[in-house]
Design an enzyme around this catalytic site. Structure first.
Site, PDB file in Angstrom:
ATOM      1  N   HIS A  40     -36.339 -27.628  25.300  1.00  0.00           N
ATOM      2  CA  HIS A  40     -35.106 -26.918  25.640  1.00  0.00           C
ATOM      3  C   HIS A  40     -35.511 -25.753  26.540  1.00  0.00           C
ATOM      4  O   HIS A  40     -36.600 -25.192  26.369  1.00  0.00           O
ATOM      5  CB  HIS A  40     -34.452 -26.290  24.412  1.00  0.00           C
ATOM      6  N   ASP A  58     -37.031 -23.123  24.494  1.00  0.00           N
ATOM      7  CA  ASP A  58     -38.313 -23.381  23.816  1.00  0.00           C
ATOM      8  C   ASP A  58     -39.427 -22.859  24.709  1.00  0.00           C
ATOM      9  O   ASP A  58     -40.448 -22.362  24.238  1.00  0.00           O
ATOM     10  CB  ASP A  58     -38.574 -24.882  23.620  1.00  0.00           C
ATOM     11  N   MET A 114     -38.705 -35.406  29.604  1.00  0.00           N
ATOM     12  CA  MET A 114     -37.311 -35.079  29.262  1.00  0.00           C
ATOM     13  C   MET A 114     -37.165 -33.578  29.057  1.00  0.00           C
ATOM     14  O   MET A 114     -38.098 -32.910  28.617  1.00  0.00           O
ATOM     15  CB  MET A 114     -36.928 -35.845  27.981  1.00  0.00           C
ATOM     16  N   GLU A 139     -26.553 -37.421  23.061  1.00  0.00           N
ATOM     17  CA  GLU A 139     -27.026 -37.617  21.683  1.00  0.00           C
ATOM     18  C   GLU A 139     -25.927 -37.259  20.697  1.00  0.00           C
ATOM     19  O   GLU A 139     -25.466 -36.123  20.646  1.00  0.00           O
ATOM     20  CB  GLU A 139     -28.261 -36.745  21.449  1.00  0.00           C
ATOM     21  N   LYS A 158     -24.238 -36.832  16.846  1.00  0.00           N
ATOM     22  CA  LYS A 158     -24.580 -36.464  15.467  1.00  0.00           C
ATOM     23  C   LYS A 158     -23.262 -36.226  14.735  1.00  0.00           C
ATOM     24  O   LYS A 158     -22.354 -35.622  15.321  1.00  0.00           O
ATOM     25  CB  LYS A 158     -25.445 -35.192  15.477  1.00  0.00           C
ATOM     26  N   GLU A 201     -30.420 -40.974  17.706  1.00  0.00           N
ATOM     27  CA  GLU A 201     -31.450 -40.479  16.780  1.00  0.00           C
ATOM     28  C   GLU A 201     -31.278 -41.158  15.433  1.00  0.00           C
ATOM     29  O   GLU A 201     -30.174 -41.183  14.875  1.00  0.00           O
ATOM     30  CB  GLU A 201     -31.346 -38.962  16.618  1.00  0.00           C
ATOM     31  N   HIS A 219     -29.364 -39.450  12.683  1.00  0.00           N
ATOM     32  CA  HIS A 219     -27.969 -39.104  12.899  1.00  0.00           C
ATOM     33  C   HIS A 219     -27.031 -40.235  12.501  1.00  0.00           C
ATOM     34  O   HIS A 219     -25.986 -39.978  11.898  1.00  0.00           O
ATOM     35  CB  HIS A 219     -27.759 -38.661  14.348  1.00  0.00           C
ATOM     36  N   ASP A 252     -34.569 -40.882  19.879  1.00  0.00           N
ATOM     37  CA  ASP A 252     -35.163 -39.882  18.983  1.00  0.00           C
ATOM     38  C   ASP A 252     -35.532 -40.565  17.673  1.00  0.00           C
ATOM     39  O   ASP A 252     -34.660 -40.988  16.899  1.00  0.00           O
ATOM     40  CB  ASP A 252     -34.174 -38.740  18.715  1.00  0.00           C
ATOM     41  N   ASP A 257     -29.787 -32.667   6.762  1.00  0.00           N
ATOM     42  CA  ASP A 257     -30.424 -33.125   8.009  1.00  0.00           C
ATOM     43  C   ASP A 257     -31.939 -32.962   7.871  1.00  0.00           C
ATOM     44  O   ASP A 257     -32.471 -31.867   8.002  1.00  0.00           O
ATOM     45  CB  ASP A 257     -29.872 -32.239   9.129  1.00  0.00           C
ATOM     46  N   ASP A 259     -34.782 -34.873   9.297  1.00  0.00           N
ATOM     47  CA  ASP A 259     -35.716 -35.005  10.428  1.00  0.00           C
ATOM     48  C   ASP A 259     -37.150 -35.290   9.972  1.00  0.00           C
ATOM     49  O   ASP A 259     -38.115 -34.666  10.438  1.00  0.00           O
ATOM     50  CB  ASP A 259     -35.704 -33.732  11.304  1.00  0.00           C
ATOM     51  N   ASP A 276     -38.378 -36.919  17.279  1.00  0.00           N
ATOM     52  CA  ASP A 276     -37.606 -35.695  17.069  1.00  0.00           C
ATOM     53  C   ASP A 276     -37.587 -35.436  15.573  1.00  0.00           C
ATOM     54  O   ASP A 276     -36.610 -35.724  14.883  1.00  0.00           O
ATOM     55  CB  ASP A 276     -36.187 -35.844  17.629  1.00  0.00           C
TER      56      ASP A 276
HETATM   57  C1  GLT Z   1     -32.206 -30.201  17.539  1.00  0.00           C
HETATM   58  C2  GLT Z   1     -31.468 -31.422  17.108  1.00  0.00           C
HETATM   59  C3  GLT Z   1     -31.962 -32.649  17.747  1.00  0.00           C
HETATM   60  C4  GLT Z   1     -31.758 -32.675  19.227  1.00  0.00           C
HETATM   61  C5  GLT Z   1     -32.529 -31.653  19.929  1.00  0.00           C
HETATM   62  C6  GLT Z   1     -32.126 -31.645  21.385  1.00  0.00           C
HETATM   63  S1  GLT Z   1     -32.480 -30.101  19.221  1.00  0.00           S
HETATM   64  O1  GLT Z   1     -33.452 -30.159  16.922  1.00  0.00           O
HETATM   65  O2  GLT Z   1     -31.559 -31.534  15.678  1.00  0.00           O
HETATM   66  O3  GLT Z   1     -31.441 -33.805  17.186  1.00  0.00           O
HETATM   67  O4  GLT Z   1     -32.247 -33.897  19.706  1.00  0.00           O
HETATM   68  O5  GLT Z   1     -31.202 -30.677  21.687  1.00  0.00           O
HETATM   69 MN    MN Z   2     -32.489 -35.444  18.255  1.00  0.00          MN
HETATM   70 MN    MN Z   3     -31.833 -34.568  13.807  1.00  0.00          MN
END
Ligand code: GLT
Ligand code: MN
Ligand code: MN
Length: 386
Positions: free
Chosen positions: A53, A56, A87, A180, A182, A216, A219, A244, A254, A256, A286
């Site tokens: 980002h 970042d 990316m 993306e 979510k 992702e 998500h 992702d 969430d 991850d 991700d």
């Molecule tokens: C954030 C989010 C991710 C996105 C990223 C891109 S940032 O961590 O949870 O799913 O892909 O903005």
């Molecule tokens: Mn993501």
């Molecule tokens: Mn996520």
């Protein structure tokens, strides 16, 4: 044996291995790393690329001099390690300015600022070689629909995408967008909540050919959906520009998690889909390490993501060459050709012939499929006893 190669295109966001372990209930547990330290760590674990980002890399309040220094050092680290930037994306969610959304905020000043910030972030990404630009609208949602008309929100999202596509064209950049989805977190409900929503939304844009998706794992799983099916729809439509990879226990917060950490079987079918159809863009993890990890363990986390993908890819090859599995698949998909006159494109003759054809419905209903057998073979293969 499970060594990553550049052509595997394994990437990590700076925010993933650089995650400091803050959560809604607790302070950070790991010190922040510099961009250079993150690039070095990624090179050490065998990643091909790093994504970022805008903030970042460059803090939102950085002075021009700080910005130049960070960019210079980052560039040197990339050159020294060979790590690439495939990316980039914009942070449109951390700053308090985005508390009511960015492109969908009710305040027109916030919407304009979000566009300005994204144009600058696109320039930054392109400067470092990014070819894919991700849009994750973490704040583009509501807790109550009392304050925002959801139709207006869709129109605002479209207006922003059209504006930014034109910006990219105007600059002559070689850049594609990947949206993306979510369903929720950090907002109560986020607009265009699934990959399927995004695919439909893209077709309403002025330049749909420039825009694809970045699904992702977690998500779709948060929404209780089959991620592989969503990826398949994007892939079949030529819209899988990026992905992702991570993992998630459905119904939880969430998470991850490390790719392959939770559901080995659905991760296998995802890898199988990507490999069988020759997916050729970044394999982006991700995800982030457990809050209990220190940075040595963060490296284990990153290596684990890569290894799990490569192990599952090997399992896919094994599945595709297992004679018993393939014989079952041939049986399941058996076709004696007797229906070929009724399939494919419609014609009035075909429809008339089909109407006249006599079917033995009871016989159709007697035919079972050996999916238990096939699934058990798949599970045994994954458990390593085949
Ligand atoms: C954030 C989010 C991710 C996105 C990223 C891109 S940032 O961590 O949870 O799913 O892909 O903005
Ligand atoms: Mn993501
Ligand atoms: Mn996520």
């Amino acid at each position: 044996m499970y060594e990553p190669k550049p052509e595997d295109k394994f990437t990590f966001g700076m925010w993933t291995v650089g995650n400091i372990g803050r959560d809604p209930f607790g302070e950070p547990v790991r010190p922040a790393l510099t961009a250079v330290q993150i690039v070095e760590m990624l090179a050490e674990v065998g990643a091909w690329g790093v994504n970022f980002h805008d903030n970042d890399l460059i803090p939102i309040d950085a002075t021009p001099a700080e910005r130049d220094k960070i960019k210079k050092e980052f560039r040197q680290a990339l050159d020294a390690t060979g790590v690439v930037v495939p990316m980039a994306t914009t942070n449109l969610f951390t700053d308090p300015a985005f508390r009511d959304g960015a492109f969908t905020a009710n305040d027109p000043k916030v919407r304009a600022y979000a566009l300005q910030k994204t144009m600058n972030a696109i320039d930054l990404g392109v400067e470092f070689g990014a070819k894919i630009y991700v849009f994750w609208g973490g704040r583009e949602g509501t807790e109550t629909d009392a304050g925002k008309d959801p139709v207006t929100a869709i129109k605002r999202s479209r207006e922003a995408m059209n504006f930014l596509c034109e910006y990219v064209i105007d600059q002559g950049y070689d850049l594609k967008f990947a949206l993306e989805a979510k369903p929720n977190e950090p907002r109560g409900d986020i607009y265009n909540a699934t990959t399927g929503n995004m695919l439909a939304f893209i077709e309403t844009l002025d330049h749909p050919q420039m825009v694809g998706v970045n699904p992702e794992v977690a998500h779709e799983q948060m929404a209780g959906l089959n991620f592989t099916h969503h990826v398949a729809q994007a892939l079949e439509a030529g819209k899988l520009f990026h992905i992702d990879l991570n993992d998630q226990v459905p119904g939880r917060y969430d998470q991850d998690f490390r790719f392959g950490a939770v559901n080995i079987k659905s991760s296998f079918f995802l890898v199988k889909l990507l490999e069988d159809y020759g997916y050729d863009s970044s394999r982006h993890f991700d995800a982030h390490a457990y809050r209990s990890s220190n940075y040595d363990d963060v490296k284990e986390f990153a290596r684990g993501c890569i290894r799990n993908y490569l192990i599952l890819r090997e399992k896919v090859a094994q599945f595709n060459s297992d004679s018993e599995i393939q014989a079952l698949l041939a049986e399941i998909n058996e076709d004696d050709g007797s229906m070929s006159g009724f399939s494919g494109a419609y014609s009035a003759q075909k429809a008339a012939a089909l109407r006249e054809h006599g079917f033995d419905r009871a016989a159709l209903g007697r035919r079972g499929q050996p999916y238990e057998r096939l699934d058990q073979l798949t599970v045994e293969l994954l458990m390593g006893v085949r």
